[in-house]
Design a protein around this motif. Structure first.
Motif, short mmCIF file in Angstrom:
data_model
loop_
_atom_site.label_atom_id
_atom_site.label_comp_id
_atom_site.label_asym_id
_atom_site.label_seq_id
_atom_site.Cartn_x
_atom_site.Cartn_y
_atom_site.Cartn_z
N THR A 1 0.84 -1.16 0.15
CA THR A 1 -0.16 -0.11 0.03
C THR A 1 1.02 1.29 0.08
O THR A 1 2.21 1.16 0.19
CB THR A 1 -0.83 -0.08 1.42
OG1 THR A 1 -0.20 -0.18 2.37
CG2 THR A 1 -1.86 -1.22 1.21
N GLU A 2 0.09 2.53 0.06
CA GLU A 2 0.96 3.69 -0.11
C GLU A 2 0.20 4.68 0.75
O GLU A 2 -0.88 4.42 1.20
CB GLU A 2 1.36 4.23 -1.54
CG GLU A 2 0.03 4.29 -2.14
CD GLU A 2 0.52 4.62 -3.78
OE1 GLU A 2 0.21 5.73 -4.27
OE2 GLU A 2 1.02 3.78 -4.50
N ASN A 3 0.77 6.03 1.00
CA ASN A 3 0.18 6.70 1.75
C ASN A 3 -0.28 6.57 3.17
O ASN A 3 -1.47 6.33 3.34
CB ASN A 3 -1.17 7.37 0.83
CG ASN A 3 -0.95 7.96 -0.44
OD1 ASN A 3 0.29 8.97 -0.72
ND2 ASN A 3 -1.55 7.63 -1.43
N GLU A 4 0.77 6.05 3.95
CA GLU A 4 0.47 5.65 5.29
C GLU A 4 1.11 6.62 6.22
O GLU A 4 2.16 7.15 6.12
CB GLU A 4 1.20 4.31 5.27
CG GLU A 4 1.24 3.68 6.83
CD GLU A 4 2.22 2.68 6.79
OE1 GLU A 4 3.54 2.54 7.24
OE2 GLU A 4 1.68 1.44 5.91
N ASN A 5 0.15 6.82 7.47
CA ASN A 5 0.58 7.57 8.66
C ASN A 5 0.02 7.12 9.59
O ASN A 5 -1.07 7.64 10.13
CB ASN A 5 0.40 9.27 8.33
CG ASN A 5 0.87 10.11 9.56
OD1 ASN A 5 1.89 9.70 10.20
ND2 ASN A 5 0.34 11.28 9.96
N LEU A 6 0.39 6.06 10.27
CA LEU A 6 -0.26 5.35 11.29
C LEU A 6 -0.34 5.78 12.69
O LEU A 6 0.47 6.48 13.03
CB LEU A 6 0.41 3.73 11.44
CG LEU A 6 0.44 2.88 10.09
CD1 LEU A 6 1.00 1.47 10.56
CD2 LEU A 6 -0.97 2.64 9.55
N TYR A 7 -1.31 5.63 13.48
CA TYR A 7 -1.58 6.18 14.70
C TYR A 7 -0.23 5.44 15.43
O TYR A 7 0.12 4.30 15.26
CB TYR A 7 -2.78 5.45 15.56
CG TYR A 7 -4.12 5.74 14.82
CD1 TYR A 7 -4.35 7.25 14.66
CD2 TYR A 7 -5.15 4.93 14.53
CE1 TYR A 7 -5.62 7.96 14.16
CE2 TYR A 7 -6.22 5.56 14.01
CZ TYR A 7 -6.49 6.75 13.92
OH TYR A 7 -7.70 7.34 13.49
N THR A 8 0.34 6.24 16.65
CA THR A 8 1.31 5.66 17.00
C THR A 8 1.12 4.82 18.27
O THR A 8 2.06 4.01 18.53
CB THR A 8 2.15 7.01 17.93
OG1 THR A 8 1.23 7.59 18.68
CG2 THR A 8 2.55 7.82 16.71
N ASN A 9 -0.17 4.66 18.60
CA ASN A 9 -0.38 3.56 19.87
C ASN A 9 -1.10 2.39 19.23
O ASN A 9 -1.54 1.55 19.95
CB ASN A 9 -1.42 4.27 20.71
CG ASN A 9 -2.73 4.64 19.84
OD1 ASN A 9 -2.79 4.75 18.61
ND2 ASN A 9 -3.77 4.83 20.48
N ILE A 10 -0.81 2.03 17.89
CA ILE A 10 -1.09 0.83 17.25
C ILE A 10 -0.08 -0.21 16.97
O ILE A 10 0.90 0.51 16.33
CB ILE A 10 -1.86 0.97 15.80
CG1 ILE A 10 -3.09 1.67 16.00
CG2 ILE A 10 -2.33 -0.50 15.28
CD1 ILE A 10 -4.17 1.09 16.88
N ASP A 11 -0.08 -1.49 17.56
CA ASP A 11 1.01 -2.25 17.26
C ASP A 11 0.39 -3.60 16.56
O ASP A 11 -0.82 -3.56 16.34
CB ASP A 11 1.65 -2.79 18.43
CG ASP A 11 1.01 -3.09 19.54
OD1 ASP A 11 -0.05 -3.90 19.45
OD2 ASP A 11 1.63 -3.10 20.62
#
Length: 300
Positions: free
Chosen positions: A111-121
């Protein structure tokens, strides 16, 4: 009890975007089967809400994790689903959904265009994988968000003809044409386009359409603050098959997003979408914020 489940959901999944009334309605469905785990003081520390063969809410409070409680809950959930006559169990989306699947920071495909929540693992997805569950889609599933202060596509506006196609707000007289467009492009969305309230122009939801010579060739739904204050959304983007490849969907997304910003929304949101659309919505500035493991397991 439903309010208690709602509180558990919000405390353990604060990043999930769903309207409170929708969540309460899903948690209060008469066909749900609930499994509860409580501490010595009666506080809810673990829960599994099952509807049919789908676990629509599953979790344990953070301080009780890695102590066997989750494994016990899951085993009971599988037994419940099997007793109801199903040979397969699904985590996430069934008759409705609180979240499409198991939240994770893991992508299964490119995928592309990613900026994930920092509290997700990946701990939750790893928990299910260890117990025999697999990602059941042949693509990724994810949500996307966009801080609208960064939106800069101000040169385009609703009502302008772009490449010979006019973009405007749908009216009630357009409904049949819009539904025909949706049927042709992606029939699953037509149920949403049949809502007459979307065509009145007086509520929080509106339909943006692309029109050529009186024919609706594309459509998308815009919504203001349906889920939370300051958060707008767009979705159900459809373009007739014979008109695809002409950037109509991109223009709809850009114009719809511009409308959200001009209406005072601080952020825009897209839920329950999939690989390929990350590029479409990424053109306007949307980024993937959380992935979902579309978890499934055979009970045979």
């Amino acid at each position: 009890m439903i309010q208690e489940l709602f509180t558990f959901f919000k405390e353990n999944f604060p990043f999930i975007v769903r309207d409170k009334d929708t969540v309460l309605d899903i948690l209060g469905n008469k066909n749900n089967k609930n499994i509860y785990k409580r501490d010595e003081n009666g506080k809810l520390i673990g829960v599994s809400v099952i509807n049919g063969n789908t676990v629509i809410l599953f979790g344990t409070d953070k301080k009780y994790r890695n102590k066997g409680l989750g494994s016990e809950l899951l085993a009971l959930s599988e037994q419940t689903v099997k007793k109801c006559g199903f040979d397969e169990i699904v985590i996430g989306a069934g008759f409705d959904y609180l979240m499409p699947g198991v939240p994770t920071n893991k992508r299964y495909f490119k995928t592309e265009n990613e900026n994930l929540y920092t509290n997700i693992d990946d701990s939750a997805a790893a928990f299910f994988t260890k117990r025999g569950y697999e990602h059941s889609w042949n693509c990724d599933c994810f949500d996307m968000r966009f801080e609208l202060k960064d939106f800069t596509h101000n040169e385009r506006f609703v009502g302008e003809a772009i490449d010979g196609i006019n973009y405007r707000w749908a009216e009630i007289a357009d409904m049949d044409s819009v539904c025909e467009c949706s049927d042709n492009a992606f029939e699953e969305f037509t149920q949403y386009y049949k809502n007459k309230d979307l065509y009145k122009g007086t509520g929080s939801e509106k339909i943006l359409i692309a029109v050529l010579n009186g024919e609706t060739v594309g459509a998308l739904i815009c919504d203001l603050e349906a889920e939370e204050k300051g958060l707008g959304s767009i979705g159900c983007t459809v373009v007739k098959r014979s008109f695809q490849g002409r950037h109509i969907a991109v223009n709809l997304v850009i114009l719809g997003t511009k409308y959200l910003k001009e209406a005072g929304m601080k952020e825009a949101y897209l839920g329950y979408t999939y690989t390929g659309l990350d590029r479409l919505y990424g053109y306007a500035g949307y980024k993937i914020c959380v992935y979902y493991m579309m978890a499934k397991k055979s009970l045979l």
